[in-house]
Structures are given as structure tokens and as C-alpha cells.
Scaffold this motif. Structure first.
Motif, PDB file in Angstrom:
ATOM      1  N   ALA A   1       0.854  -1.185   0.000  1.00 48.70           N
ATOM      2  CA  ALA A   1       0.000   0.000   0.000  1.00 48.70           C
ATOM      3  C   ALA A   1       0.891   1.236   0.000  1.00 48.70           C
ATOM      4  CB  ALA A   1      -0.910  -0.014   1.224  1.00 48.70           C
TER       5      ALA A   1
ATOM      6  N   SER B   1      -5.942  -0.519  -2.623  1.00 48.49           N
ATOM      7  CA  SER B   1      -7.016  -0.826  -3.577  1.00 48.49           C
ATOM      8  C   SER B   1      -8.099   0.251  -3.564  1.00 48.49           C
ATOM      9  CB  SER B   1      -7.636  -2.188  -3.268  1.00 48.49           C
ATOM     10  OG  SER B   1      -6.662  -3.190  -3.349  1.00 48.49           O
ATOM     11  N   GLY B   2      -7.682   1.504  -3.498  1.00 51.15           N
ATOM     12  CA  GLY B   2      -8.632   2.609  -3.540  1.00 51.15           C
ATOM     13  C   GLY B   2      -9.344   2.896  -2.231  1.00 51.15           C
ATOM     14  N   VAL B   3      -8.978   2.199  -1.177  1.00 54.71           N
ATOM     15  CA  VAL B   3      -9.628   2.387   0.128  1.00 54.71           C
ATOM     16  C   VAL B   3      -8.603   2.927   1.117  1.00 54.71           C
ATOM     17  CG1 VAL B   3     -10.838   1.233   2.023  1.00 54.71           C
ATOM     18  CG2 VAL B   3     -11.223   0.495  -0.330  1.00 54.71           C
ATOM     19  N   GLU B   4      -9.016   3.930   1.874  1.00 49.21           N
ATOM     20  CA  GLU B   4      -8.161   4.533   2.895  1.00 49.21           C
ATOM     21  C   GLU B   4      -8.280   3.743   4.196  1.00 49.21           C
ATOM     22  OE1 GLU B   4      -5.565   7.903   3.540  1.00 49.21           O
ATOM     23  OE2 GLU B   4      -6.729   7.455   1.761  1.00 49.21           O
ATOM     24  N   TRP B   5      -7.126   3.345   4.748  1.00 47.95           N
ATOM     25  CA  TRP B   5      -7.084   2.586   5.995  1.00 47.95           C
ATOM     26  C   TRP B   5      -6.243   3.348   7.016  1.00 47.95           C
ATOM     27  CZ3 TRP B   5      -8.683  -2.590   7.087  1.00 47.95           C
ATOM     28  CH2 TRP B   5      -9.250  -3.276   6.009  1.00 47.95           C
TER      29      TRP B   5
ATOM     30  N   ALA C   1      -2.134   6.835   7.740  1.00 47.56           N
ATOM     31  CA  ALA C   1      -3.113   6.188   6.873  1.00 47.56           C
ATOM     32  C   ALA C   1      -2.421   5.711   5.615  1.00 47.56           C
ATOM     33  CB  ALA C   1      -4.237   7.161   6.512  1.00 47.56           C
TER      34      ALA C   1
ATOM     35  N   ARG D   1      -3.378   3.938   1.517  1.00 51.68           N
ATOM     36  CA  ARG D   1      -4.401   3.659   0.509  1.00 51.68           C
ATOM     37  C   ARG D   1      -4.093   2.275  -0.057  1.00 51.68           C
ATOM     38  NH1 ARG D   1      -8.361   6.140  -1.810  1.00 51.68           N
ATOM     39  NH2 ARG D   1      -7.799   8.156  -0.963  1.00 51.68           N
TER      40      ARG D   1
ATOM     41  N   THR E   1      -0.517   7.597   2.811  1.00 55.71           N
ATOM     42  CA  THR E   1      -1.162   8.862   2.416  1.00 55.71           C
ATOM     43  C   THR E   1      -1.152   9.891   3.549  1.00 55.71           C
ATOM     44  OG1 THR E   1      -3.323   7.996   3.066  1.00 55.71           O
ATOM     45  CG2 THR E   1      -2.688   7.741   0.747  1.00 55.71           C
TER      46      THR E   1
END
Length: 147
Positions: free
Chosen positions: A89, A107-111, A103, A105, A92
Motif C-alpha cells: 500500500a 485498492s482505492g480504500v483509505e485505511w 493512513a 491507501r 497517504t
């Protein structure tokens, strides 16, 4: 002493133990003691009562324990998130475990993310996902190959 009282007392003792543990440890012996109690009430010889106790207990244990364990075993639900372990990942938001920020990113998802070793990780760093704890990814920076 009448054997009926002994078998009845054993039933109560095994039931109390089973109720206290809920681990299916003595429920089989309750069945054996019930069979022995029935034999005692029918005036069977002591050796027959004891034999029935052990035989019924062993049969119940062998026949029912695997079946009961199958239905009482807690089922773990594997989520798709677990499939992300080992993937890479991009950071970000700078990861800083002390300030509880960070945080990535994926697969297009923020974790939300935390560093596995506690060291800060800068924005733009490629990281590998080592684990998932709740809704946080535990990550390690991926070494950049030297050219």
C-alpha cells in the motif's frame, strides 16, 4: 448404604461440575450414573451397576463428543480484509505511532495504519501489510532497491 443414593449423588456432582465448566467434561458420566441408578432401582448386583456406569459413559463419550464439539466450536469468520496481509500500500498520511496518526491507501480504500516496529513512516512510502488489528493495518516499509 443404598446404591441408589450413591448414583443419585454422583449425578448431582457431575451436573454441578458440568454446569461450572461448560466444557463437556462430565456430561457423559451423568448418563452412565443414570444407567447405574436404573440398574440399582431394579436391584441389580453392584458389579453390574459399575459395569453399566463405565460402559454407558464410554459409549456416550465416544459417540457424542465429536458431534457435540462440532456444533459447539466457535466459528471464526474469515473476512476479505485478511486477504490483504502481505500486499503493498502507499502511505497517504505520515505514520506516527506515538501520535496515533497514519493512513495508507490500499485498492482505492483509505485505511488507518500503524508501523509494525514503531518507527515513523513518511507520506508516499510503499509499505507491506503485516497484520490487521481491528480496523488498523500494521505495516512495514518496503525496502527500495538500489540501482
Amino acid at each position: 448404604m443404598r446404591m441408589e443414593f450413591l448414583w443419585l449423588a454422583l449425578i448431582v456432582v457431575f451436573a454441578v461440575i458440568e454446569g461450572a465448566t461448560t466444557a463437556l467434561t462430565t456430561v457423559w458420566f451423568i448418563g452412565g450414573a443414570l444407567a447405574a441408578l436404573a440398574a440399582a432401582l431394579l436391584h441389580a448386583e453392584l458389579w453390574l451397576q459399575i459395569t453399566l456406569f463405565f460402559a454407558v459413559s464410554v459409549v456416550l463419550l465416544a459417540a457424542l463428543r465429536p458431534l457435540v464439539k462440532k456444533y459447539l466450536r466457535p466459528r471464526t469468520v474469515r473476512t476479505n480484509a485478511a486477504g490483504n496481509i502481505g500486499r503493498e500500500a502507499i502511505v497517504t498520511e505520515a505514520i506516527d505511532n506515538l501520535h496515533e496518526t497514519g493512513a495508507v491507501r490500499l485498492s482505492g480504500v483509505e485505511w488507518t495504519a500503524r508501523s509494525a516496529d514503531g518507527s515513523p513512516v513518511a507520506v508516499g512510502t510503499v509499505v507491506r501489510i503485516d497484520a490487521i488489528e481491528g480496523v488498523k493495518l500494521i505495516v512495514t516499509p518496503v525496502p527500495v532497491p538500489h540501482k
